[in-house]
Design a protein around this motif. Structure first.
Motif, PDB file in Angstrom:
ATOM      1  N   LYS A 118       0.830  -1.211   0.000  1.00  0.00           N
ATOM      2  CA  LYS A 118       0.000   0.000   0.000  1.00  0.00           C
ATOM      3  C   LYS A 118       0.864   1.260   0.000  1.00  0.00           C
ATOM      4  N   GLU A 119       1.984   1.226   0.705  1.00  0.00           N
ATOM      5  CA  GLU A 119       2.871   2.392   0.723  1.00  0.00           C
ATOM      6  C   GLU A 119       3.318   2.752  -0.691  1.00  0.00           C
ATOM      7  N   HIS A 120       3.584   1.739  -1.506  1.00  0.00           N
ATOM      8  CA  HIS A 120       4.039   2.019  -2.865  1.00  0.00           C
ATOM      9  C   HIS A 120       2.892   2.455  -3.778  1.00  0.00           C
ATOM     10  N   PHE A 121       1.680   2.046  -3.448  1.00  0.00           N
ATOM     11  CA  PHE A 121       0.526   2.543  -4.195  1.00  0.00           C
ATOM     12  C   PHE A 121       0.277   4.024  -3.898  1.00  0.00           C
ATOM     13  N   TYR A 122       0.567   4.434  -2.664  1.00  0.00           N
ATOM     14  CA  TYR A 122       0.277   5.801  -2.223  1.00  0.00           C
ATOM     15  C   TYR A 122       1.561   6.583  -1.964  1.00  0.00           C
ATOM     16  N   ILE A 123       2.583   6.312  -2.750  1.00  0.00           N
ATOM     17  CA  ILE A 123       3.895   6.919  -2.515  1.00  0.00           C
ATOM     18  C   ILE A 123       3.851   8.450  -2.602  1.00  0.00           C
ATOM     19  N   GLU A 124       3.123   8.980  -3.574  1.00  0.00           N
ATOM     20  CA  GLU A 124       3.052  10.439  -3.721  1.00  0.00           C
ATOM     21  C   GLU A 124       2.365  11.080  -2.522  1.00  0.00           C
ATOM     22  N   GLU A 125       1.279  10.464  -2.073  1.00  0.00           N
ATOM     23  CA  GLU A 125       0.534  11.016  -0.941  1.00  0.00           C
ATOM     24  C   GLU A 125       1.375  10.996   0.336  1.00  0.00           C
ATOM     25  N   LEU A 126       2.163   9.925   0.534  1.00  0.00           N
ATOM     26  CA  LEU A 126       3.020   9.845   1.714  1.00  0.00           C
ATOM     27  C   LEU A 126       4.126  10.893   1.662  1.00  0.00           C
ATOM     28  N   HIS A 127       4.632  11.146   0.470  1.00  0.00           N
ATOM     29  CA  HIS A 127       5.678  12.147   0.317  1.00  0.00           C
ATOM     30  C   HIS A 127       5.176  13.542   0.693  1.00  0.00           C
ATOM     31  N   ASN A 150      11.290   0.339   1.316  1.00  0.00           N
ATOM     32  CA  ASN A 150      11.559  -0.393   0.074  1.00  0.00           C
ATOM     33  C   ASN A 150      12.686  -1.410   0.229  1.00  0.00           C
ATOM     34  N   LYS A 151      13.011  -1.726   1.491  1.00  0.00           N
ATOM     35  CA  LYS A 151      14.059  -2.722   1.744  1.00  0.00           C
ATOM     36  C   LYS A 151      13.530  -3.703   2.785  1.00  0.00           C
ATOM     37  N   LEU A 152      13.387  -4.942   2.373  1.00  0.00           N
ATOM     38  CA  LEU A 152      12.731  -5.967   3.177  1.00  0.00           C
ATOM     39  C   LEU A 152      13.637  -7.181   3.309  1.00  0.00           C
ATOM     40  N   LEU A 153      13.839  -7.662   4.541  1.00  0.00           N
ATOM     41  CA  LEU A 153      14.632  -8.869   4.772  1.00  0.00           C
ATOM     42  C   LEU A 153      13.717  -9.996   5.231  1.00  0.00           C
ATOM     43  N   LEU A 154      13.726 -11.088   4.483  1.00  0.00           N
ATOM     44  CA  LEU A 154      12.969 -12.284   4.838  1.00  0.00           C
ATOM     45  C   LEU A 154      13.952 -13.309   5.377  1.00  0.00           C
ATOM     46  N   HIS A 155      13.698 -13.798   6.576  1.00  0.00           N
ATOM     47  CA  HIS A 155      14.660 -14.733   7.157  1.00  0.00           C
ATOM     48  C   HIS A 155      13.940 -15.836   7.928  1.00  0.00           C
ATOM     49  N   LEU A 207       2.637  -5.211  -7.153  1.00  0.00           N
ATOM     50  CA  LEU A 207       3.101  -3.878  -7.530  1.00  0.00           C
ATOM     51  C   LEU A 207       3.241  -3.716  -9.043  1.00  0.00           C
ATOM     52  N   ASN A 208       2.977  -4.810  -9.769  1.00  0.00           N
ATOM     53  CA  ASN A 208       3.117  -4.809 -11.232  1.00  0.00           C
ATOM     54  C   ASN A 208       4.519  -4.362 -11.647  1.00  0.00           C
ATOM     55  N   LYS A 209       5.512  -4.901 -10.953  1.00  0.00           N
ATOM     56  CA  LYS A 209       6.905  -4.598 -11.246  1.00  0.00           C
ATOM     57  C   LYS A 209       7.616  -5.865 -11.716  1.00  0.00           C
ATOM     58  N   PRO A 210       8.640  -5.722 -12.563  1.00  0.00           N
ATOM     59  CA  PRO A 210       9.433  -6.889 -12.933  1.00  0.00           C
ATOM     60  C   PRO A 210      10.184  -7.414 -11.717  1.00  0.00           C
ATOM     61  N   LEU A 211      10.378  -8.725 -11.681  1.00  0.00           N
ATOM     62  CA  LEU A 211      11.094  -9.354 -10.580  1.00  0.00           C
ATOM     63  C   LEU A 211      12.438  -9.880 -11.080  1.00  0.00           C
ATOM     64  N   LEU A 212      13.515  -9.426 -10.452  1.00  0.00           N
ATOM     65  CA  LEU A 212      14.853  -9.901 -10.769  1.00  0.00           C
ATOM     66  C   LEU A 212      15.326 -10.764  -9.601  1.00  0.00           C
ATOM     67  N   ILE A 213      15.519 -12.051  -9.854  1.00  0.00           N
ATOM     68  CA  ILE A 213      15.953 -12.972  -8.802  1.00  0.00           C
ATOM     69  C   ILE A 213      17.441 -13.246  -8.964  1.00  0.00           C
ATOM     70  N   LEU A 214      18.190 -12.937  -7.925  1.00  0.00           N
ATOM     71  CA  LEU A 214      19.633 -13.146  -7.956  1.00  0.00           C
ATOM     72  C   LEU A 214      20.026 -14.082  -6.826  1.00  0.00           C
ATOM     73  N   ASP A 215      20.519 -15.276  -7.179  1.00  0.00           N
ATOM     74  CA  ASP A 215      21.022 -16.214  -6.176  1.00  0.00           C
ATOM     75  C   ASP A 215      22.476 -15.848  -5.915  1.00  0.00           C
ATOM     76  N   LEU A 216      22.735 -15.244  -4.778  1.00  0.00           N
ATOM     77  CA  LEU A 216      24.072 -14.731  -4.502  1.00  0.00           C
ATOM     78  C   LEU A 216      25.116 -15.839  -4.373  1.00  0.00           C
ATOM     79  N   SER A 217      24.674 -17.058  -4.115  1.00  0.00           N
ATOM     80  CA  SER A 217      25.631 -18.153  -4.037  1.00  0.00           C
ATOM     81  C   SER A 217      26.223 -18.454  -5.410  1.00  0.00           C
ATOM     82  N   ASN A 218      25.548 -18.017  -6.484  1.00  0.00           N
ATOM     83  CA  ASN A 218      26.029 -18.264  -7.845  1.00  0.00           C
ATOM     84  C   ASN A 218      26.865 -17.124  -8.404  1.00  0.00           C
TER      85      ASN A 218
END
Length: 244
Positions: free
Chosen positions: A34-43, A51-56, A74-85
């Motif tokens: 929701k924050e990203h849907f209403y980014i202008e209003e929050l600003h 915009n930085k989330l850690l899943l553990h 969010l209708n955004k492209p997803l870039l998946i990076l496996d850091l072990s590779n």
């Protein structure tokens, strides 16, 4: 190597309804979206957008699926990076490779999902072989995260948050923990998995004290065994070919 060589191409489409989340975790993720849907209003109120989330937490409990669902919402492209590779014997190359992926995510205003985040985020000085290279890599990562823009989203995932450098951990505004599902939660998951199959294929032995991913793999293996037995009874000539 080209930057696309480091990115995992996964076209699976999932929604938040496909992710089994605790009430607290779901509430946090829904607010993030929701924050990203209403980014202008929050600003307008001078409020920053997370915009930085850690899943553990436990493996196989939905971290990657969560990232996919957020990107779709969010209708955004997803870039998946496996850091072990991406980790190279030459730390300088690793830093450059990671920077290329960050640059691509920023250009596309994408969701960048860093899987196995602990592979490059280990606490500085924890490795006996550390002679400064790992410190420089962590410092580079800190800088990349600090300058990551609000209109893109960064998600890190790890099974070992306790070994990640504290300075890196502080860069993530949201931390969401994943735990092994209870027997009740697994039963709900099994019911959902099995519901699409005929009644005679739903009679599986349910395993517990395992992750959702393990439950899915085991359930599907048992279901396939039933399907194959039925096919062998209907098409014995094919079974004979397998035996030969």
């Amino acid at each position: 190597m080209n930057v696309s060589d480091f990115i995992i191409n996964d076209k699976e489409q999932v929604t938040l309804n496909d992710v089994l989340l605790s009430h607290d975790n779901k509430t946090k993720i829904e607010q993030l979206i929701k924050e990203h849907f209403y980014i202008e209003e929050l600003h307008k109120f001078g409020l920053p957008v997370n915009n930085k989330l850690l899943l553990h937490g436990s493996s196989g409990c939905g971290k990657t699926t969560t990232a996919k669902a957020i990107a779709k919402a969010l209708n955004k492209p997803l870039l998946i990076l496996d850091l072990s590779n991406i980790v190279s014997a030459r730390i300088g190359e690793t830093s450059q490779n990671i920077k290329q992926v960050f640059d691509k995510a920023i250009r596309e205003k994408a969701v960048l999902f860093l899987d196995e985040f602990d592979q490059v985020g280990k606490a500085r000085g924890n490795d006996d072989k550390d002679v400064g290279e790992m410190r420089r890599l962590v410092n580079t990562l800190i800088q990349l995260i600090d300058y990551y823009p609000e209109r893109a989203l960064l998600i890190g995932a790890t099974n070992h948050a306790q070994i990640i450098d504290k300075a890196l951990l502080r860069r993530f505004q949201l931390h969401i923990a994943y735990e092994m599902p209870s027997a009740t939660e697994l039963d709900k998951y099994y019911d959902k998995l099995l519901n699409k199959f005929p009644d005679d294929m739903q009679a599986i032995k349910r395993r517990y004290n395992i992750s959702y991913a393990e439950a899915k793999d085991d359930a599907y293996t048992q279901i396939k065994a039933t399907v194959l037995r039925n096919l062998e009874n209907k098409l014995p000539e094919k079974s004979q070919l397998v035996a030969e």
